[in-house]
Design a protein around this motif. Sequence first.
Motif, PDB file in Angstrom:
ATOM      1  N   MET A   1       0.797  -1.279  -0.122  1.00 42.33           N
ATOM      2  CA  MET A   1       0.158   0.156   0.043  1.00 42.33           C
ATOM      3  C   MET A   1       0.716   1.148   0.007  1.00 42.33           C
ATOM      4  N   SER A   2       0.638   2.130  -0.817  1.00 44.00           N
ATOM      5  CA  SER A   2       1.357   3.381  -0.908  1.00 44.00           C
ATOM      6  C   SER A   2       0.993   4.529   0.126  1.00 44.00           C
ATOM      7  N   LEU A   3       1.789   5.241   0.651  1.00 44.71           N
ATOM      8  CA  LEU A   3       1.534   6.380   1.352  1.00 44.71           C
ATOM      9  C   LEU A   3       0.321   7.050   1.208  1.00 44.71           C
ATOM     10  N   TYR A   4       0.110   7.365  -0.060  1.00 42.77           N
ATOM     11  CA  TYR A   4      -1.136   8.018  -0.330  1.00 42.77           C
ATOM     12  C   TYR A   4      -2.338   7.116  -0.112  1.00 42.77           C
ATOM     13  N   ASP A   5      -2.352   5.776  -0.674  1.00 45.20           N
ATOM     14  CA  ASP A   5      -3.393   5.291  -0.065  1.00 45.20           C
ATOM     15  C   ASP A   5      -3.763   4.861   1.390  1.00 45.20           C
ATOM     16  N   ASP A   6      -2.884   4.932   2.080  1.00 42.92           N
ATOM     17  CA  ASP A   6      -2.702   4.817   3.743  1.00 42.92           C
ATOM     18  C   ASP A   6      -3.287   6.104   4.170  1.00 42.92           C
TER      19      ASP A   6
ATOM     20  N   LEU B   1      -9.334  14.842   2.382  1.00 40.63           N
ATOM     21  CA  LEU B   1      -9.655  13.951   0.978  1.00 40.63           C
ATOM     22  C   LEU B   1      -9.720  14.377  -0.019  1.00 40.63           C
ATOM     23  N   ASP B   2     -10.465  15.821  -0.297  1.00 44.75           N
ATOM     24  CA  ASP B   2     -10.828  16.379  -1.482  1.00 44.75           C
ATOM     25  C   ASP B   2      -9.536  16.715  -1.933  1.00 44.75           C
ATOM     26  N   HIS B   3      -8.734  17.498  -1.167  1.00 44.71           N
ATOM     27  CA  HIS B   3      -7.277  17.779  -1.641  1.00 44.71           C
ATOM     28  C   HIS B   3      -6.615  16.666  -2.250  1.00 44.71           C
ATOM     29  N   LEU B   4      -6.404  15.514  -1.675  1.00 43.30           N
ATOM     30  CA  LEU B   4      -5.783  14.418  -2.279  1.00 43.30           C
ATOM     31  C   LEU B   4      -6.358  13.981  -3.396  1.00 43.30           C
TER      32      LEU B   4
END
Length: 177
Positions: A1-6, A30-33
Amino acid sequence: MSLYDDAVLVLKGYEDPADPAQGELSQVYLDHLAQHPDGMWKVCGTGHLTASALVIDPERGRVLLTLHRKLRMWLQMGGHCEPQDASLADAALREATEESGITGLTLLAGGPVRLDRHAIPAPCHWHLDVQYAALAPSGSTEQISDESLDLRWFAYEEVASVADTSVVRLMERARAA
C-alpha cells in the motif's frame, strides 16, 4: 500500500465525535488528495499533508515541545512525509523520534487524535497536518535536533501560556484519548 493510499484510508476512518468540524476537515483533506495526486509531498504548491506527534510523559503530566527554528513557535514534533514512510503513523513517529531524540516512542493506539490545517509561508500555501500522540518511555531523555532552537518539557497547565491554540487543542484531545 502506498503512503497516499494509507492517508486516504486513515482520513476516511477518522472521526472525532466531540468535534464535528474535524469530520468536515477530514473531507477537506480527502478532497485535496483527490485533486492533487502529489498532495502527500512538499512539492505540491497548493498544500500538502504533514504528520506530527505530541510527545507526552503521562507519568509526570507533561508534554515535550520544540521551539521551531523557522517559525519561532513552540510546537509538537512533526513535518513532511518522506518516500520511506509506509504510513502517516510511521511519518509522525519518525518525525517525533528525530526531533525529540527519544528512542522507544510509541504512538497512542487508535490513529490520529486531531487534524489541523494551517497556512504556511510561500512557496507552499497550506499544511494539512495529521496529528498523533506519542508516549515517551519512562526515564527517557530528549536530545535537541538541528530543526529546533530549543526543546523543553512543559506541564499540561503551562502549554496554553507558551503555545498557540492548535497545540493546546492537540494536547487536550490527546489527553482525552
